[in-house]
Design a protein around this motif. Structure first.
Motif, PDB file in Angstrom:
ATOM      1  N   SER A  11     -69.604  22.025 -31.028  1.00  0.00           N
ATOM      2  CA  SER A  11     -69.849  22.590 -32.354  1.00  0.00           C
ATOM      3  C   SER A  11     -68.653  22.372 -33.266  1.00  0.00           C
ATOM      4  N   GLU A  12     -67.453  22.558 -32.719  1.00  0.00           N
ATOM      5  CA  GLU A  12     -66.233  22.354 -33.506  1.00  0.00           C
ATOM      6  C   GLU A  12     -66.070  20.899 -33.901  1.00  0.00           C
ATOM      7  N   GLU A  13     -66.343  19.989 -32.969  1.00  0.00           N
ATOM      8  CA  GLU A  13     -66.183  18.569 -33.233  1.00  0.00           C
ATOM      9  C   GLU A  13     -67.209  18.066 -34.228  1.00  0.00           C
ATOM     10  N   ASP A  14     -68.359  18.742 -34.300  1.00  0.00           N
ATOM     11  CA  ASP A  14     -69.428  18.324 -35.193  1.00  0.00           C
ATOM     12  C   ASP A  14     -69.332  18.995 -36.563  1.00  0.00           C
ATOM     13  N   ALA A  15     -68.438  19.983 -36.687  1.00  0.00           N
ATOM     14  CA  ALA A  15     -68.317  20.720 -37.950  1.00  0.00           C
ATOM     15  C   ALA A  15     -67.775  19.812 -39.045  1.00  0.00           C
ATOM     16  N   PRO A  16     -68.291  19.926 -40.262  1.00  0.00           N
ATOM     17  CA  PRO A  16     -67.784  19.094 -41.348  1.00  0.00           C
ATOM     18  C   PRO A  16     -66.380  19.510 -41.747  1.00  0.00           C
ATOM     19  N   SER A  17     -65.586  18.531 -42.143  1.00  0.00           N
ATOM     20  CA  SER A  17     -64.257  18.820 -42.652  1.00  0.00           C
ATOM     21  C   SER A  17     -64.377  19.254 -44.104  1.00  0.00           C
ATOM     22  N   ALA A  18     -63.264  19.462 -44.753  1.00  0.00           N
ATOM     23  CA  ALA A  18     -63.266  19.938 -46.133  1.00  0.00           C
ATOM     24  C   ALA A  18     -63.991  18.979 -47.069  1.00  0.00           C
ATOM     25  N   ASN A  19     -63.976  17.670 -46.756  1.00  0.00           N
ATOM     26  CA  ASN A  19     -64.637  16.699 -47.636  1.00  0.00           C
ATOM     27  C   ASN A  19     -66.094  16.442 -47.251  1.00  0.00           C
ATOM     28  N   GLY A  20     -66.600  17.184 -46.256  1.00  0.00           N
ATOM     29  CA  GLY A  20     -67.998  17.061 -45.880  1.00  0.00           C
ATOM     30  C   GLY A  20     -68.255  16.124 -44.717  1.00  0.00           C
TER      31      GLY A  20
END
Length: 118
Positions: free
Chosen positions: A96-105
C-alpha cells in the motif's frame, strides 16, 4: 469489524484496496473478469494441484463491509500461503505504501534495500 475487532490487528484499517491488488499481482495472481464493479476477482498463480483458487477483493475502500472483506482476504491468503496473518498484513501494508501516490500524483518510489545497487 464487529466481533473481530477485539483480536484483529487494528492496522487492517490502514489497508488500501490498491495495496491489496498490488500484493496479489506481485505474487503472480491474475485478475479475472467479474460482473460487479465494486469487487475484483483474482486467480491464484498456476502450479497448485486441483482447481485454481479464486479470491474476491474489494475494488475500493468505500464499501460498508470493506474492513470485514480485507480481514477475510488476509485470512484466506495466510492459509493459502501457510503464513501468519500478521505477516501477510505487513506485506500488504508495505504494498500500500509503495503504491501510494507521491506529492506530484505519481506512485512513490519503492524504498531501496540495503546491499542492492541501483
Amino acid at each position: 469489524m464487529n466481533n473481530l475487532d477485539k483480536w484483529i490487528d487494528p492496522r487492517v484499517k490502514l489497508v488500501k484496496a490498491a495495496g491489496l491488488h498490488a500484493y496479489l499481482l506481485a505474487r503472480g495472481w491474475k485478475e479475472k473478469p467479474y460482473p460487479r464493479p465494486q469487487v475484483r476477482m483474482f486467480e491464484e498463480p498456476p502450479g497448485h494441484p486441483g482447481k485454481p483458487i479464486l479470491q474476491t477483493v474489494p475494488a475500493f475502500e468505500q464499501g460498508s463491509d470493506y474492513i470485514d472483506s480485507v480481514v477475510r482476504v488476509i485470512t484466506n491468503l495466510a492459509v493459502i500461503e501457510d503464513r501468519h496473518a500478521v505477516d501477510v498484513l505487513n506485506d500488504v501494508l508495505q504494498a500500500s505504501e509503495e503504491d501510494a501516490p507521491s506529492a506530484n500524483g505519481a506512485p512513490a518510489a519503492a524504498p531501496r534495500r540495503k546491499g542492492k545497487k541501483p
